[in-house]
Design an enzyme around this catalytic site. Structure first.
Site, short mmCIF file in Angstrom:
data_model
loop_
_atom_site.label_atom_id
_atom_site.label_comp_id
_atom_site.label_asym_id
_atom_site.label_seq_id
_atom_site.Cartn_x
_atom_site.Cartn_y
_atom_site.Cartn_z
N GLU A 36 13.55 4.04 8.16
CA GLU A 36 13.36 4.16 9.60
C GLU A 36 13.35 2.73 10.14
O GLU A 36 12.58 1.90 9.64
CB GLU A 36 12.01 4.84 9.86
CG GLU A 36 11.82 5.24 11.30
CD GLU A 36 10.47 5.92 11.52
OE1 GLU A 36 10.09 6.05 12.68
OE2 GLU A 36 9.82 6.32 10.54
N ARG A 265 4.95 6.75 -4.58
CA ARG A 265 5.28 5.48 -3.96
C ARG A 265 4.59 4.33 -4.69
O ARG A 265 3.63 4.52 -5.42
CB ARG A 265 4.94 5.48 -2.48
CG ARG A 265 3.47 5.65 -2.13
CD ARG A 265 3.21 5.35 -0.66
NE ARG A 265 4.14 6.04 0.22
CZ ARG A 265 4.73 5.47 1.29
NH1 ARG A 265 4.47 4.23 1.61
NH2 ARG A 265 5.55 6.16 2.05
N LYS A 275 4.16 -0.22 6.93
CA LYS A 275 4.77 -0.97 8.03
C LYS A 275 3.83 -1.11 9.22
O LYS A 275 3.82 -2.14 9.89
CB LYS A 275 6.07 -0.27 8.45
CG LYS A 275 7.21 -0.57 7.51
CD LYS A 275 8.51 -0.04 8.02
CE LYS A 275 8.63 1.42 7.72
NZ LYS A 275 10.01 1.93 7.90
P1 ATP Z 1 5.64 2.83 5.44
O1 ATP Z 1 4.68 3.81 4.89
O2 ATP Z 1 5.54 1.47 4.85
O3 ATP Z 1 5.65 2.77 6.92
P2 ATP Z 1 7.85 4.59 5.40
O4 ATP Z 1 7.85 5.57 4.31
O5 ATP Z 1 7.46 5.05 6.74
O6 ATP Z 1 7.05 3.32 4.94
P3 ATP Z 1 10.67 4.51 5.67
O7 ATP Z 1 11.49 3.56 6.43
O8 ATP Z 1 10.57 5.89 6.16
O9 ATP Z 1 9.23 3.87 5.55
O10 ATP Z 1 11.07 4.47 4.14
C1 ATP Z 1 12.38 4.54 3.65
C2 ATP Z 1 12.33 5.05 2.25
O11 ATP Z 1 11.54 4.19 1.45
C3 ATP Z 1 11.70 6.41 2.18
O12 ATP Z 1 12.47 7.22 1.33
C4 ATP Z 1 10.34 6.16 1.64
O13 ATP Z 1 9.87 7.24 0.94
C5 ATP Z 1 10.56 4.94 0.77
N1 ATP Z 1 9.33 4.16 0.64
C6 ATP Z 1 8.55 3.68 1.61
N2 ATP Z 1 7.46 3.08 1.12
C7 ATP Z 1 7.56 3.16 -0.23
C8 ATP Z 1 6.74 2.73 -1.32
N3 ATP Z 1 5.61 2.08 -1.13
N4 ATP Z 1 7.16 3.02 -2.58
C9 ATP Z 1 8.31 3.65 -2.79
N5 ATP Z 1 9.12 4.10 -1.82
C10 ATP Z 1 8.76 3.86 -0.55
MG MG Z 2 8.63 6.84 7.55
#
Ligand code: ATP
Ligand code: MG
Length: 592
Positions: A36, A265, A275
């Protein structure tokens, strides 16, 4: 070779390999990385990137797409879209020409929603947010049907078309899937598919007054693209039935019916990986930006001096499982040191200079030493290090009243200047404030190169730089951003656990002359001090700015030991128990 190499495995890769062997998807293999664009990528994302692109590599025809999940118009910015692409490329992965945006599919998704309405599987609801939440019930309370649930297909089509045409205000209508208000799965109680939001979108501008919800957009975007394996993190596990319900409605009508696979994760000690939390650090000015070298973002790690290879190796070793865990940050630091040790040229640099004058060395003589850039790596080449009468040494390497076992500089003691000579301190010059300003020494001309001619024992070795040749630099000593292993866990607020000493700026540092050709991004090992990188943002030809990437050894483990805090046992390296001074059990805290 080492224990770390047979890491905890990767269950997703095993599953995909088994499916390939069974020819489950007709030989197809397509994954995607779906960020995102609402922040910079962090080390957690690296795990997902390595996993998704790595899976695609399991078969020659495998592909991994980059798809921006830009369904939420308010939070997204072009800066993020650009940084994310740069970071993935830097990490070493390539989506070729398959760069997609969920917003590319807005028209198609709208069309599919209309189809669902026609099939009596979706309806326009005029209840407000509060009423919808109330009607949905909870774990103990079944939902109740909306009064609009039985609206006719014609009316639904008409209202949905007018929602799309921008006739209604935000919040006046939503489109919901007609599933089951009594379902045990709350997500299946007629989930929202579209909301009215008259918000500008970074790609579609003002074209769309309605925006699709994540669950509706995500699975269908996968299917439209032909994804076979939709890999996501565990918190989406309870979205899976809905993910499949939407896909089931179009069985056989879209290129694929991807399967959703969840993995745990990455969480790292001493860092936060969210984020939202990282954004707060940036916005509140606690760090200088998303690329602050203390941030766990890929941009920050890169600026700090991390290599892409170290991060990839780390992700490999961490493995992929379904069990949530917190990985010790020292595992990442170990992967980093390992890579830097093999690849960084050695140089000498003095961070807190103290003048050392060799009184029996001629004034204008320059003695040049040829040294290897990387020990035992001939291909890394040689360089010249000049040695002269006036040098700089590290202030910390001198002690006025040293204990007996002090092997470095002190009055009357003999020390090795690395690779050059043996010197004995004869005189210590101080200013009126009692500060040491200069050491006067004599050298043994027979010790050229640094070895004692008669085999006498000289234990201490210090680094040095010729004063006349030294290159000035600003050096930024970075340390961990947080001082707590799990920031916020004890204090309740992660910001309360910030390490107040995470940055120390030193000016007037003196580096050996070969550093005059250093350019932004160049990495070095400063002998005895650690790994350093030329800052990619602030360093200019007239003002060299260097970041400390990491110390040579884990000083935190050392500190923990000193304080008597139990630190985690390191894999592979078991120190013999019961060292001289460490009888008895370690105390939680030794403060008396
Ligand atoms: P955050 O929780 O940091 O805001 P998010 O999951 O909202 O992260 P996205 O941009 O939606 O961020 O993530 C893109 C991809 O990266 C998704 O498939 C998500 O599951 C994966 N991802 C995000 N954080 C992690 C993590 N800590 N470990 C492994 N994969 C991750
Ligand atoms: Mg997300």
């Amino acid at each position: 070779m080492t224990e770390e190499n047979d890491g905890p495995g990767n269950f997703v890769a095993e599953l995909v390999l088994a499916e390939l062997a069974a020819d489950k998807h007709g030989g197809r293999l397509m994954t995607r990385f779906p960020p995102e664009p609402n922040g910079y990528l962090h080390i957690g994302h690296a795990k997902s990137i390595c996993l998704n692109f790595g899976l695609a590599d399991l078969a020659p025809q495998g592909q991994c797409n980059l798809r921006f999940d830009d369904t939420n118009p308010a939070k997204e910015e072009t800066e993020y879209v650009e940084s994310i692409q740069a970071d993935i490329k830097w990490l070493g992965f390539d989506w070729e020409d398959r760069l997609y945006f969920a917003s590319n599919y807005f028209e198609k998704l709208y069309e599919l929603a209309t189809t669902l309405i026609k099939r009596g599987r979706a309806y326009v609801d005029s209840q407000n947010e509060e009423e919808i939440r109330e009607g949905r019930g909870d774990f103990h309370r079944p939902g109740v049907n909306s009064p609009d649930r039985e609206r006719s297909v014609e009316e639904n089509l008409d209202l949905f078309a007018r929602m799309r045409a921008g006739e209604f205000e935000d919040g006046s209508y939503v489109l919901r899937a007609k599933i089951d208000m009594q379902s045990k799965d709350l997500k299946l109680r007629d989930p929202l598919m579209y909301r009215i939001r008259k918000v500008h979108h970074h790609r579609t501008g003002d074209e769309w007054p309605i925006y699709p919800m994540y669950d509706w957009a995500h699975g269908l975007s996968d299917a439209i693209e032909g994804i076979t394996h939709s890999v996501c993190t565990l918190e989406f596990q309870n979205h899976r039935p809905l993910y499949h319900w939407f896909l089931d409605q179009f069985e056989g009508e879209l290129p694929t019916h991807p399967q959703q696979i969840e993995f745990a994760r990455l969480n790292l000690t001493f860092w936060v990986l969210s984020k939202r939390k990282l954004l707060k650090l940036v916005e509140s000015g606690r760090v200088s930006g998303w690329d602050d070298p203390r941030m766990p973002t890929l941009a920050g790690l890169r600026r700090r001096g991390y290599t892409a290879a170290a991060i990839r190796n780390f992700c490999e070793r961490v493995g992929v499982s379904r069990r949530d865990s917190e990985v010790d940050v020292s595992l990442l630091e170990h992967a980093l040191r390992e890579d830097l040790n093999a690849t960084s040229p050695r140089v000498m640099g003095v961070l807190r200079p103290l003048k050392l004058v060799i009184t029996n060395f001629p004034e204008d003589e320059v003695m040049n030493f040829e040294v290897q850039n990387i020990p035992d790596v001939e291909s890394a080449g040689m360089r010249t290090v000049p040695f002269t009468r006036e040098l700089y040494v590290e202030r910390d390497d001198f002690m006025k009243d040293p204990p007996k076992k002090w092997w470095r500089l002190a009055l009357g003691r003999e020390v090795r200047l690395r690779g050059a000579a043996l010197v004995t301190v004869n005189e210590v010059i101080e200013n009126d404030a009692g500060e040491v300003t200069e050491l006067r020494c004599t050298w043994d001309p027979a010790s050229k190169g640094g070895s004692a001619p008669d085999g006498r024992k000289v234990r201490g070795t210090v680094h040095w730089v010729s004063a006349a040749h030294a290159v000035d630099a600003e050096v930024r000593l970075y340390d961990r951003l947080f001082q707590a292993e799990s920031p916020g866990k004890e204090t309740g607020d992660y910001l309360d656990d910030l390490n107040a000493n995470s940055l120390e700026v030193l000016t007037g540092c003196k580096l050996e002359p070969s550093m005059s050709s250093a350019t932004p991004g160049d990495r070095y090992q400063f002998e005895r001090l650690g790994y350093f990188v030329v800052d990619s943002k602030d360093s200019t030809p007239s003002r060299l700015v260097i970041n400390r990437t990491i110390t040579l050894r884990d000083s935190w483990a050392k500190l923990a030991k000193k304080l008597g805090v139990k630190s985690k046992p390191k894999a592979g390296k078991k120190k013999s128990k019961g060292g001289k001074r460490e009888g008895g059990k370690p105390n939680a805290s030794k403060s008396s």
